[in-house]
Design a protein around this motif. Structure first.
Motif, PDB file in Angstrom:
ATOM      1  N   VAL A  10      30.432 -12.685   7.896  1.00  0.00           N
ATOM      2  CA  VAL A  10      30.209 -13.493   6.977  1.00  0.00           C
ATOM      3  C   VAL A  10      30.202 -12.534   5.679  1.00  0.00           C
ATOM      4  CG1 VAL A  10      28.514 -14.997   5.829  1.00  0.00           C
ATOM      5  CG2 VAL A  10      28.973 -14.804   8.231  1.00  0.00           C
ATOM      6  N   VAL A  11      29.522 -11.412   5.510  1.00  0.00           N
ATOM      7  CA  VAL A  11      29.529 -10.438   4.350  1.00  0.00           C
ATOM      8  C   VAL A  11      31.027 -10.062   4.056  1.00  0.00           C
ATOM      9  CG1 VAL A  11      28.905  -8.279   3.441  1.00  0.00           C
ATOM     10  CG2 VAL A  11      27.336  -9.615   4.921  1.00  0.00           C
ATOM     11  N   ALA A  12      32.038  -9.696   5.127  1.00  0.00           N
ATOM     12  CA  ALA A  12      33.328  -9.549   4.722  1.00  0.00           C
ATOM     13  C   ALA A  12      33.976 -10.612   4.144  1.00  0.00           C
ATOM     14  CB  ALA A  12      34.014  -9.130   5.952  1.00  0.00           C
ATOM     15  N   HIS A  13      33.596 -11.993   4.663  1.00  0.00           N
ATOM     16  CA  HIS A  13      34.109 -13.341   4.398  1.00  0.00           C
ATOM     17  C   HIS A  13      33.737 -13.358   2.671  1.00  0.00           C
ATOM     18  CE1 HIS A  13      35.550 -17.345   4.095  1.00  0.00           C
ATOM     19  NE2 HIS A  13      34.271 -17.778   3.883  1.00  0.00           N
ATOM     20  N   LEU A  14      32.559 -12.993   2.475  1.00  0.00           N
ATOM     21  CA  LEU A  14      32.319 -13.461   0.983  1.00  0.00           C
ATOM     22  C   LEU A  14      32.965 -12.205   0.291  1.00  0.00           C
ATOM     23  CD1 LEU A  14      28.424 -13.968   1.395  1.00  0.00           C
ATOM     24  CD2 LEU A  14      29.938 -15.423   0.588  1.00  0.00           C
ATOM     25  N   THR A  15      33.096 -10.970   0.674  1.00  0.00           N
ATOM     26  CA  THR A  15      33.723  -9.898  -0.082  1.00  0.00           C
ATOM     27  C   THR A  15      35.119 -10.512  -0.338  1.00  0.00           C
ATOM     28  OG1 THR A  15      32.623  -8.332   0.694  1.00  0.00           O
ATOM     29  CG2 THR A  15      34.606  -7.628  -0.098  1.00  0.00           C
ATOM     30  N   ALA A  16      36.041 -11.066   0.607  1.00  0.00           N
ATOM     31  CA  ALA A  16      37.162 -11.761   0.471  1.00  0.00           C
ATOM     32  C   ALA A  16      37.361 -12.600  -0.719  1.00  0.00           C
ATOM     33  CB  ALA A  16      37.822 -12.164   1.713  1.00  0.00           C
ATOM     34  N   ALA A  17      36.325 -13.739  -0.416  1.00  0.00           N
ATOM     35  CA  ALA A  17      36.125 -14.557  -1.722  1.00  0.00           C
ATOM     36  C   ALA A  17      36.067 -14.038  -2.968  1.00  0.00           C
ATOM     37  CB  ALA A  17      35.179 -15.561  -1.136  1.00  0.00           C
ATOM     38  N   ALA A  18      35.305 -13.170  -3.096  1.00  0.00           N
ATOM     39  CA  ALA A  18      35.216 -12.422  -4.466  1.00  0.00           C
ATOM     40  C   ALA A  18      36.384 -11.499  -4.869  1.00  0.00           C
ATOM     41  CB  ALA A  18      33.800 -11.776  -4.479  1.00  0.00           C
ATOM     42  N   SER A  19      37.052 -11.553  -3.970  1.00  0.00           N
ATOM     43  CA  SER A  19      38.169 -10.320  -4.159  1.00  0.00           C
ATOM     44  C   SER A  19      39.735 -10.704  -4.414  1.00  0.00           C
ATOM     45  CB  SER A  19      38.360  -9.327  -3.188  1.00  0.00           C
ATOM     46  OG  SER A  19      36.949  -8.463  -3.041  1.00  0.00           O
ATOM     47  N   THR A  20      39.679 -12.153  -4.029  1.00  0.00           N
ATOM     48  CA  THR A  20      41.057 -12.844  -4.007  1.00  0.00           C
ATOM     49  C   THR A  20      41.192 -13.917  -5.154  1.00  0.00           C
ATOM     50  OG1 THR A  20      40.795 -12.521  -1.529  1.00  0.00           O
ATOM     51  CG2 THR A  20      42.406 -14.023  -2.332  1.00  0.00           C
ATOM     52  N   ALA A  75      33.142 -25.658  -5.358  1.00  0.00           N
ATOM     53  CA  ALA A  75      33.365 -25.108  -4.047  1.00  0.00           C
ATOM     54  C   ALA A  75      33.102 -23.647  -3.706  1.00  0.00           C
ATOM     55  CB  ALA A  75      34.731 -25.236  -3.850  1.00  0.00           C
ATOM     56  N   TRP A  76      33.221 -22.886  -4.862  1.00  0.00           N
ATOM     57  CA  TRP A  76      32.978 -21.299  -4.713  1.00  0.00           C
ATOM     58  C   TRP A  76      31.516 -21.003  -4.516  1.00  0.00           C
ATOM     59  CZ3 TRP A  76      36.703 -20.645  -2.210  1.00  0.00           C
ATOM     60  CH2 TRP A  76      38.098 -20.818  -2.537  1.00  0.00           C
ATOM     61  N   LEU A  77      30.539 -21.742  -5.401  1.00  0.00           N
ATOM     62  CA  LEU A  77      29.150 -21.839  -5.354  1.00  0.00           C
ATOM     63  C   LEU A  77      28.856 -22.348  -3.796  1.00  0.00           C
ATOM     64  CD1 LEU A  77      26.702 -21.434  -6.984  1.00  0.00           C
ATOM     65  CD2 LEU A  77      26.704 -23.500  -7.577  1.00  0.00           C
ATOM     66  N   GLY A  78      29.264 -22.970  -3.262  1.00  0.00           N
ATOM     67  CA  GLY A  78      29.014 -23.389  -1.907  1.00  0.00           C
ATOM     68  C   GLY A  78      29.308 -22.423  -1.044  1.00  0.00           C
ATOM     69  N   GLU A  79      30.418 -21.624  -1.421  1.00  0.00           N
ATOM     70  CA  GLU A  79      30.708 -20.313  -0.267  1.00  0.00           C
ATOM     71  C   GLU A  79      29.563 -19.460  -0.485  1.00  0.00           C
ATOM     72  OE1 GLU A  79      33.625 -19.026   1.702  1.00  0.00           O
ATOM     73  OE2 GLU A  79      33.483 -21.354   1.834  1.00  0.00           O
ATOM     74  N   ILE A  80      29.053 -19.319  -1.534  1.00  0.00           N
ATOM     75  CA  ILE A  80      27.935 -18.301  -1.676  1.00  0.00           C
ATOM     76  C   ILE A  80      26.674 -18.851  -1.248  1.00  0.00           C
ATOM     77  CG2 ILE A  80      26.376 -17.051  -3.537  1.00  0.00           C
ATOM     78  CD1 ILE A  80      29.416 -15.891  -3.239  1.00  0.00           C
ATOM     79  N   VAL A  81      26.157 -20.218  -1.811  1.00  0.00           N
ATOM     80  CA  VAL A  81      25.001 -20.793  -0.994  1.00  0.00           C
ATOM     81  C   VAL A  81      25.032 -20.678   0.329  1.00  0.00           C
ATOM     82  CG1 VAL A  81      23.693 -22.936  -1.109  1.00  0.00           C
ATOM     83  CG2 VAL A  81      24.369 -22.082  -3.370  1.00  0.00           C
ATOM     84  N   VAL A  82      25.977 -21.333   0.881  1.00  0.00           N
ATOM     85  CA  VAL A  82      26.046 -21.443   2.465  1.00  0.00           C
ATOM     86  C   VAL A  82      26.020 -20.332   3.155  1.00  0.00           C
ATOM     87  CG1 VAL A  82      27.356 -22.553   4.357  1.00  0.00           C
ATOM     88  CG2 VAL A  82      26.919 -23.719   2.469  1.00  0.00           C
ATOM     89  N   HIS A  83      27.211 -19.578   2.701  1.00  0.00           N
ATOM     90  CA  HIS A  83      27.334 -18.286   3.599  1.00  0.00           C
ATOM     91  C   HIS A  83      26.065 -17.232   3.264  1.00  0.00           C
ATOM     92  CE1 HIS A  83      30.471 -19.367   5.521  1.00  0.00           C
ATOM     93  NE2 HIS A  83      31.559 -19.307   4.432  1.00  0.00           N
ATOM     94  N   GLY A  84      25.564 -17.415   2.063  1.00  0.00           N
ATOM     95  CA  GLY A  84      24.324 -16.548   1.944  1.00  0.00           C
ATOM     96  C   GLY A  84      23.028 -16.837   2.858  1.00  0.00           C
TER      97      GLY A  84
END
Length: 193
Positions: A10-20, A75-84
């Protein structure tokens, strides 16, 4: 809480989201023939470190990034909230995102199916936050904290334990089916090599 994904995944997924950025994301999803599981697996492999510490260092390096695949902020805020929360809850880290963030994500999730079938999950139910202004829909009532409503819409059935009302059994069943579909998907998270 993310099927076969570990906290490190999940941490790697969040890194990908903030890097892509947009072009890289489009190239990746097209290259995966619009298979989101394959797309995610490739991005995980790219952003997962050789050790959990390296994965965490990579995440820390992008914490202040404003890069995203699109300008679709909820959508991207949801990624942070949910995966956080996906990371925090299993590790016993108690922190709740702001009501403003949760309300924005909950409103977005209730209004459309994006990365999860959140709109279908809550169709025919009345959702009411007990700690903020979020309210949506008609039907059997589901009440509780904004974070629990948001996480349930994202398919995290365990958060249904924090909700009450006659609509909770329906929501729990729908969340369980969302999780089952995600967990049985072949490309969620490839095993470490």
């Amino acid at each position: 809480m993310c099927g076969r994904w570990t906290v490190e995944d999940v941490v790697a997924h969040l890194t990908a989201a903030a890097s892509t950025g947009t072009v890289r994301w489009i190239t990746s999803i097209v290259g995966a023939r619009f298979d989101a599981d394959l797309h995610n697996a490739r991005r995980l492999a790219e952003h997962r470190g050789a050790t959990p510490a390296e994965t965490l260092d990579r995440f820390r390096a992008v914490v202040t990034s404003t890069r995203a695949a699109s300008g679709h902020t909820p959508a991207w805020l949801g990624e942070i909230v949910v995966h956080g929360q996906d990371v925090r809850r299993p590790l016993g880290i108690r922190r709740t995102p702001s009501i403003e963030s949760l309300t924005a994500v909950a409103t977005f999730y209730a209004s459309r199916d994006f990365t999860v079938n959140s709109k279908k999950t809550v169709a025919g139910l009345r959702l009411e936050a007990t700690d903020g202004p979020f309210a949506h829909g008609d039907g059997p009532l589901v009440r509780g904290p904004s974070v629990a409503l948001t996480m349930a819409m994202a398919g995290r059935a365990t958060y249904c334990d924090d909700l009450d009302g006659p609509g909770v059994p329906i929501l729990r069943w729908r969340c369980a089916n969302q999780q089952l579909a995600f967990r049985t998907s072949p490309g969620c998270a490839p095993p470490r090599s």
